[in-house]
Design a protein around this motif. Structure first.
Motif, short mmCIF file in Angstrom:
data_model
loop_
_atom_site.label_atom_id
_atom_site.label_comp_id
_atom_site.label_asym_id
_atom_site.label_seq_id
_atom_site.Cartn_x
_atom_site.Cartn_y
_atom_site.Cartn_z
N LYS A 184 6.95 -3.93 9.19
CA LYS A 184 7.65 -2.69 9.49
C LYS A 184 9.13 -2.80 9.13
N THR A 185 9.70 -3.98 9.29
CA THR A 185 11.07 -4.20 8.82
C THR A 185 11.13 -4.04 7.31
N PHE A 186 10.15 -4.62 6.62
CA PHE A 186 10.03 -4.52 5.18
C PHE A 186 9.87 -3.05 4.77
N LEU A 187 9.01 -2.33 5.48
CA LEU A 187 8.79 -0.92 5.17
C LEU A 187 10.07 -0.10 5.34
N VAL A 199 14.59 2.78 2.45
CA VAL A 199 15.99 2.92 2.04
C VAL A 199 16.12 2.84 0.52
N GLN A 200 15.39 1.91 -0.10
CA GLN A 200 15.48 1.76 -1.55
C GLN A 200 14.95 2.99 -2.27
N GLY A 260 0.81 -1.21 0.00
CA GLY A 260 0.00 0.00 0.00
C GLY A 260 0.85 1.26 0.00
N VAL A 261 1.94 1.25 0.75
CA VAL A 261 2.84 2.40 0.78
C VAL A 261 3.47 2.62 -0.59
N ILE A 262 3.91 1.56 -1.21
CA ILE A 262 4.52 1.67 -2.54
C ILE A 262 3.48 2.19 -3.54
N ILE A 319 13.73 15.18 -3.12
CA ILE A 319 12.76 14.46 -2.29
C ILE A 319 13.49 13.77 -1.14
N LEU A 320 13.08 14.09 0.07
CA LEU A 320 13.63 13.42 1.25
C LEU A 320 12.59 12.44 1.77
N ILE A 321 13.01 11.20 2.02
CA ILE A 321 12.10 10.17 2.51
C ILE A 321 12.72 9.47 3.71
N ASN A 322 11.95 9.38 4.78
CA ASN A 322 12.44 8.77 6.02
C ASN A 322 11.33 7.97 6.69
N ALA A 323 11.74 7.06 7.57
CA ALA A 323 10.80 6.27 8.37
C ALA A 323 10.73 6.87 9.77
#
Length: 241
Positions: A168-171, A176-177, A117-119, A187-191
């Motif tokens: 959540k590990t997968f997310l 990172v990818q 869903g996130v992807i 674009i900055l992306i973080n968990a």
């Protein structure tokens, strides 16, 4: 194109997602309240509007291609671009998650919502994010997704969970990818790790409030242009992978 900053928060009709929406809204942003439940979504929008937040409802089921495509179109038509995407929507998959006895459909459903869903949402919103001068993506994760903590004797990582925790590990790995692919963009992306918050996701057993849990997501959503990307953070700093 509107000069007002716009954020879309998935799963924003309640809990941490609602508080993220409210926190960004209080900064003067226009907030898309993404949720699949119409009644709860519109109730959340009404509550935010009453509090002075420029909020609008976005019908959104992160597991459905057509729903996500329609959400992107609605956001584009309303604001012309997207400055922040907060991927907050998630499920636990239920409580019976011992690896040896779990129903594999429980795992599949959790992965479909919490990862795929996130992807799906991120890729649909990327064209709008690319129009922003300072786009940010925040993926709401959890400390249970840390393999370091999961394998540290005595660390508190909750019950054995072969569906929720691994998503959540997968997310985190997905985050990172994306950061690697987008490293030459703005674009900055973080968990974000909100901590163990009292929400209906855990039967309100958490010891932190949803407002406290929203703090790190809001911080990552408003990072300066030289801020980090591809990281995993809570309020105190980096969380070990």
């Amino acid at each position: 194109m509107s000069e007002q900053k716009t954020a879309l928060v998935t799963g924003a009709n309640k809990g941490i997602g609602y508080e993220i929406a409210g926190g960004l809204g209080r900064l003067g942003w226009s907030i898309g309240v993404g949720a699949r439940d119409e009644e709860r979504r519109e109730a959340a929008v009404a509550k935010l509007l009453a509090a002075g937040v420029d909020a609008f409802g976005v019908p959104l089921d992160v597991t459905d291609d057509a729903s996500v495509t329609a959400a992107a179109a609605l956001t584009e038509n309303r604001t012309g671009r997207l400055d922040v995407l907060v991927n907050n929507a998630g499920i636990t998959g239920g409580t019976a998650q011992l690896p040896t006895t779990v129903d594999v459909e429980t795992v599949r459903t959790a992965v479909e919502t919490n990862v795929i869903g996130v992807i799906r949402v991120t890729n649909a919103m990327l064209p709008l994010l690319r129009r922003s001068p300072s786009p940010r993506i925040v993926n709401v994760s959890s400390s249970v997704g840390s393999l370091t903590l999961q394998t540290t004797p005595g660390a508190e990582t909750g019950p054995i969970s072969v569906a929720y925790a691994p998503t959540k590990t997968f997310l985190n790995a997905v985050t990172v990818q994306y950061a690697k692919e987008l490293q030459d963009t703005n674009i900055l992306i973080n968990a974000a790790c909100p901590g163990y918050c009292a929400t209906d996701l855990n039967g309100f057993r958490g010891f932190r409030t949803p407002q406290q849990g929203a703090t790190i997501a809001i911080r990552l959503a408003t990072l300066p242009d030289d801020g980090p990307t591809g990281g995993f953070f809570d309020e105190d700093g980096e969380v070990p992978w």
